[in-house]
Scaffold this motif. Structure first.
Motif, PDB file in Angstrom:
ATOM      1  N   ARG A 136      35.121 -91.516 -27.193  1.00 53.97           N
ATOM      2  CA  ARG A 136      35.271 -92.285 -25.952  1.00 53.97           C
ATOM      3  C   ARG A 136      36.326 -91.653 -25.045  1.00 53.97           C
ATOM      4  N   TRP A 137      37.429 -91.188 -25.629  1.00 49.66           N
ATOM      5  CA  TRP A 137      38.464 -90.531 -24.826  1.00 49.66           C
ATOM      6  C   TRP A 137      37.908 -89.281 -24.146  1.00 49.66           C
ATOM      7  N   SER A 170      36.203 -89.964 -20.890  1.00 52.62           N
ATOM      8  CA  SER A 170      36.983 -90.656 -19.871  1.00 52.62           C
ATOM      9  C   SER A 170      36.970 -89.886 -18.554  1.00 52.62           C
ATOM     10  N   ARG A 204      39.845 -89.806 -16.923  1.00 52.08           N
ATOM     11  CA  ARG A 204      41.255 -89.435 -16.800  1.00 52.08           C
ATOM     12  C   ARG A 204      41.492 -88.076 -17.470  1.00 52.08           C
ATOM     13  N   THR A 223      43.512 -88.153 -20.798  1.00 52.48           N
ATOM     14  CA  THR A 223      42.805 -88.864 -21.857  1.00 52.48           C
ATOM     15  C   THR A 223      41.734 -87.954 -22.458  1.00 52.48           C
TER      16      THR A 223
END
Length: 235
Positions: A126-127, A130, A132, A135
């Protein structure tokens, strides 16, 4: 009477090394120099050990965003002291949106993660998806740290290969991941460099990093040099 944040900040400034501040600032061009105090990492880690488990630490962890680079690193080092996996994961999840530079991103990794790689896998993926920058970089770093040895599966290479970004610090971590994968899982990783599967810049940088690595055999480096001769974009 100063609050928790002010007292911790005063302690950090008391450990300041001006020469180190000037050196460290140059390594983190995305941060204004005035946001770097100049505290050496071993001193920060000792301070984290001192604070860990106290009410002051809990208050500090809740007081985001932090102003200074060292405050962010101290936050990460406090998360490393957490022995409960769920609590460590929750702390990292809450902190990642505030990580704003490559050095903080790469500096902290709770040791408890290494004992819970099965549970960590979904957050890592999931990171990596992202929006970001740091992240994504953190997710790639965790994939490299925890899933290139006993926990490795070939599909994880495809997860990393699916990351597409124009952000320099994401692309550099992707290249680092594939260079490390070549050292640790050469049979599975080689096609990702030999074939044009990756972003051309990432591919070229991964080959460069592999050629610079002491973990890559002379025979592998010979093959990499021959491969590099077939493409030049990104070098």
């Amino acid at each position: 009477m100063p609050g928790i944040e002010e007292r911790i900040r005063e302690r950090l400034f008391a450990m300041r090394d001006a020469e180190y501040q000037a050196f460290q600032s140059k390594l983190i061009p995305t941060l204004p120099p005035e946001r770097v105090i100049g505290v050496r990492t071993p001193a920060l880690r000792r301070y984290a050990r001192e604070l860990a488990g106290t009410s002051e630490a809990a208050a500090f962890l809740a007081a985001v965003p932090h102003r200074y680079y060292e405050e962010n690193n101290l936050h990460g080092f406090l998360l490393e002291r957490e022995r409960d996996f769920s609590a460590a994961l929750a702390g990292v999840e809450a902190f990642l949106p505030y990580v704003d530079n490559w050095a903080t991103c790469d500096t902290f990794s709770p040791p408890v993660f290494a004992r819970h790689t099965a549970e960590l896998l979904a957050p890592v993926r999931r990171w990596m998806q992202s929006e970001r920058t740091y992240t994504v970089r953190y997710g790639l770093g965790m994939l490299m740290r925890h899933y290139l040895d006993e926990a490795f599966r070939p599909e994880y290479l495809a997860w990393a290969g699916a990351v597409r970004s124009e952000e320099y610090y994401v692309r550099m971590m992707a290249a680092w991941y594939f260079a490390t994968a070549l050292a640790k899982q050469p049979e599975a990783a080689w096609p990702w460099l030999a074939e044009p599967r990756l972003d051309p810049w990432v591919r070229a940088k991964a080959v460069q990093k592999a050629l610079e690595s002491r973990r890559i055999s002379p025979e592998q480096k010979q093959e990499l040099r021959a491969l590099r001769g077939t493409f030049t974009k990104g070098l």
